[in-house]
Design an enzyme around this catalytic site. Structure first.
Site, short mmCIF file in Angstrom:
data_model
loop_
_atom_site.label_atom_id
_atom_site.label_comp_id
_atom_site.label_asym_id
_atom_site.label_seq_id
_atom_site.Cartn_x
_atom_site.Cartn_y
_atom_site.Cartn_z
N LYS A 1 0.85 -1.19 0.00
CA LYS A 1 0.00 0.00 0.00
C LYS A 1 0.88 1.24 0.00
CE LYS A 1 -1.51 2.79 3.00
NZ LYS A 1 -1.52 4.05 2.24
N GLU B 1 10.37 0.86 10.10
CA GLU B 1 11.38 1.92 9.85
C GLU B 1 10.65 3.23 10.09
OE1 GLU B 1 14.51 1.80 9.15
OE2 GLU B 1 14.86 -0.24 8.45
N GLU C 1 10.41 15.48 15.59
CA GLU C 1 10.73 15.42 14.17
C GLU C 1 9.92 16.49 13.44
OE1 GLU C 1 9.28 11.97 11.91
OE2 GLU C 1 11.26 11.82 11.00
N CYS D 1 14.23 10.99 6.86
CA CYS D 1 14.28 10.47 8.23
C CYS D 1 15.69 10.52 8.83
CB CYS D 1 13.73 9.06 8.26
SG CYS D 1 14.35 8.08 6.92
P1 NAD Z 1 2.81 8.14 7.87
O1 NAD Z 1 3.04 7.32 9.06
O2 NAD Z 1 1.79 9.22 7.94
O3 NAD Z 1 2.40 7.24 6.65
C1 NAD Z 1 3.20 6.15 6.23
C2 NAD Z 1 2.30 5.10 5.67
O4 NAD Z 1 1.56 4.53 6.75
C3 NAD Z 1 1.28 5.63 4.66
O5 NAD Z 1 1.15 4.74 3.59
C4 NAD Z 1 0.01 5.68 5.50
O6 NAD Z 1 -1.15 5.57 4.72
C5 NAD Z 1 0.20 4.50 6.40
N1 NAD Z 1 -0.59 4.50 7.63
C6 NAD Z 1 -1.04 5.57 8.33
N2 NAD Z 1 -1.75 5.14 9.39
C7 NAD Z 1 -1.77 3.80 9.36
C8 NAD Z 1 -2.37 2.79 10.17
N3 NAD Z 1 -3.12 3.10 11.22
N4 NAD Z 1 -2.16 1.51 9.84
C9 NAD Z 1 -1.40 1.17 8.77
N5 NAD Z 1 -0.84 2.08 7.96
C10 NAD Z 1 -1.01 3.38 8.25
O7 NAD Z 1 4.22 8.70 7.44
P2 NAD Z 1 4.53 9.68 6.24
O8 NAD Z 1 4.05 11.02 6.69
O9 NAD Z 1 4.04 9.11 4.95
O10 NAD Z 1 6.11 9.63 6.19
C11 NAD Z 1 6.90 10.38 7.00
C12 NAD Z 1 7.40 9.55 8.17
O11 NAD Z 1 8.09 8.40 7.68
C13 NAD Z 1 8.41 10.31 8.99
O12 NAD Z 1 8.19 10.08 10.35
C14 NAD Z 1 9.74 9.71 8.55
O13 NAD Z 1 10.77 9.85 9.46
C15 NAD Z 1 9.37 8.29 8.31
N6 NAD Z 1 10.35 7.65 7.42
C16 NAD Z 1 11.24 6.75 7.95
C17 NAD Z 1 12.19 6.14 7.13
C18 NAD Z 1 13.18 5.15 7.69
O14 NAD Z 1 13.90 4.53 6.92
N7 NAD Z 1 13.24 4.95 8.99
C19 NAD Z 1 12.23 6.44 5.77
C20 NAD Z 1 11.31 7.35 5.26
C21 NAD Z 1 10.37 7.94 6.10
#
Ligand code: NAD
Length: 503
Positions: A199, A273, A405, A307
């Site tokens: 997804k 992650e 963050e 991140c």
């Molecule tokens: P987000 O958590 O809002 O969304 C990430 C994904 O999770 C999306 O596809 C979203 O639809 C899904 N999601 C949201 N709620 C969910 C739930 N209840 N159950 C299952 N899936 C759900 O994050 P974002 O805003 O898209 O991305 C930014 C975040 O990602 C930042 O915190 C960043 O640090 C992190 N990030 C981490 C890494 C890493 O390698 N550690 C890499 C890239 C981004």
């Protein structure tokens, strides 16, 4: 707060004439990809995909339901046995063919990524190159796995370790590097012999759907499936689904927690992650110019929506003034603009209006708490969700902007007086994804590498990654390794088989 509440000087470069990155017929179908074909969802509901540099709608894609997720899981289940049995050599050949197909379409994919995220073409091109290399690395790694030697460890019994796929892996990806974060999952998961239901972020599904379209003839139907839609609907269903063997998410800590909770019911494996807030510790003997130049990229690459971004500077008080001057000098030369405005654009907008307002809220609260903007500090005028490259100084110790963050183009600068203070303040963030230390003293460099609590620590560098090396977090940044042979381990299970050979 509204998007016009705070603006700051600086300009956003725009294309001289309205121009488009891609013809509309290059967009992928806005449907789910299940069992090797694009399909409409169980309802006609759609969601708009927006270009954050112009705020214009690019297209609409299906907004999936739990039933759509279930259909994709069924397809992945039906494909799992045959795919799991393919020889590593065969899987490697397919991964290499995928890499070649991505390389043939690299320009199109970079343009599509830039269109959907607003990121500069130079950043999107780097994302696509990294995605291609993920597939190439995992193709090789799948054929060179290592393990304990087979042998007699109990009398008259021969022990053999089998490495097996887990089965169906659910994957949930974020919007900051849409295709790259998907590739970091897809390549090792397929290499290890699993099938996938992915997804993508609701904001950035386009390159993942294009990936499905481009590779449809390379993978057996059902091995790779995409369902578009909301996290709490599709992501949550994948996390709780009894036939999904593992759930892997890259995203925020809150989404990670939600997924881990949902996965607990079926005791499935979880790979997370999550966010980061990388400290950058600069000692008095450091090469200050090199550190400032490195942070120009490491703090602002992808508009700081990264991140591992080096966003929390802790600099020795004796060199703080000089370092801040150098940093501001470097950051003030960043060229901000729309991706259509030319190859020299280095920084784009925030991904969405909601995230733009979130970042501005952080900046407003930081300045209300006493921090001063040595550079930037607010939104840039005009259409699109642009925030000025920002350096915050005079930041009170413990201020939220140094611990939370922000995920925008913002570096905070604080000072320290002793090594112990630097270490304890660097480690006080709840995250543990990445960190760096800057010193020309090798012993101090070694000491910092072991004392900093982060899955990746750079000495005299920041944000340099390699597909051969693991990328993983400590503390609230999650658990599970991306990249490297460790990722293959995470997506495999080991089975001990013991033969009684007594005669
Ligand atoms: P987000 O958590 O809002 O969304 C990430 C994904 O999770 C999306 O596809 C979203 O639809 C899904 N999601 C949201 N709620 C969910 C739930 N209840 N159950 C299952 N899936 C759900 O994050 P974002 O805003 O898209 O991305 C930014 C975040 O990602 C930042 O915190 C960043 O640090 C992190 N990030 C981490 C890494 C890493 O390698 N550690 C890499 C890239 C981004």
């Amino acid at each position: 707060m509204t998007s016009t509440a705070t603006t700051t000087s600086g300009t956003v470069r725009r294309a001289a004439e309205p121009s488009s990155l891609l013809p509309t017929d290059a967009l992928p179908p806005g449907q789910h990809f299940i069992a090797g074909e694009f399909r409409p969802g169980t309802t006609n509901e759609t969601q708009s995909v927006v270009d954050p540099s112009t705020e214009a709608t690019i297209c609409d894609v299906a907004q999936g339901t739990a039933a759509d997720a279930d259909a994709a899981v069924l397809a992945a289940l039906e494909a799992k046995e045959a795919w799991g049995r393919t020889l590593p050599k065969k899987r490697a050949e397919i991964l290499l063919a995928i890499a070649d197909r991505l390389a043939e379409n690299a320009d199109l994919l970079a343009r599509l990524e830039a269109l959907n995220t607003g990121k500069p073409l130079m950043v999107a091109e780097d994302d696509i190159a990294g995605s291609i290399d993920s597939f190439r690395f995992m193709a090789g790694a799948a054929r060179a796995t290592t393990s304990l030697a087979a042998g007699e460890y109990a009398e008259d019994h021969l022990s053999v370790i089998l490495r097996e796929p887990l089965g169906v892996v659910g994957v949930v990806t974020p919007w900051n590097y849409p295709l790259l974060m998907a590739a970091w999952k897809i390549a090792p998961i397929l290499a290890a012999g699993n099938t996938i239901v992915l997804k993508p972020s609701e904001q950035t599904p386009l390159t993942t759907l294009k990936f499905a379209e481009l590779t449809a003839d390379l993978l057996p139907p059902g091995v790779f499936n995409v369902v578009t839609g909301l996290g709490p609907v599709i992501g949550a269903r994948l996390a709780e689904h009894p036939k999904v063997d593992m759930i892997a998410l890259t995203g925020s800590v809150n989404s990670g927690r939600a997924v881990a909770r949902a996965a607990a019911e079926t005791v499935k494996r979880v790979h997370l992650e999550l966010g980061g807030k990388a400290p950058v510790v600069i000692f008095a003997d450091a090469d200050l110019a090199a550190a400032a130049e490195s942070l120009r990229a490491a703090g602002y690459w992808n508009s700081g929506q990264e991140c591992g971004a080096g966003c929390r500077v802790l600099v020795h008080e004796s060199v703080a003034e000089r370092f801040t001057e150098l940093l501001v000098e470097q950051v003030s030369t960043l060229i901000v603009g729309e991706p259509t405005a030319g190859a020299e654009i280095e920084m784009g907008p925030m991904i969405s209006k909601a995230h733009f307002e979130r970042v501005l809220g952080h900046l407003e609260r930081a300045q209300a708490a006493g921090a001063k903007a040595a550079l930037g500090g607010g939104a840039l005028e005009g259409t699109g969700y642009f925030v000025a490259p920002t350096v915050l100084v005079d930041v009170p110790e413990g201020a939220a902007c140094t611990l939370e963050e922000i995920f925008g183009p913002v570096i905070t600068v604080e000072t320290f007086s002793t090594e112990d203070e630097a270490v304890s303040r660097a480690n006080e963030v709840p995250y543990g994804l990445a960190a760096s230390a800057w010193t020309l003293n090798p012993q101090l460099g070694h000491a910092m590498a072991s004392r900093l609590e982060a899955g990746t620590v750079w000495i005299n560098s920041h944000l340099v990654l390699a597909n051969e090396m693991p990328w993983s977090g400590f503390k609230s940044s999650g658990y599970g390794r991306d990249l490297s042979a460790y990722a293959l381990d995470d997506y495999s299970r080991t089975k001990h088989v013991m033969h009684n050979k007594a005669r």
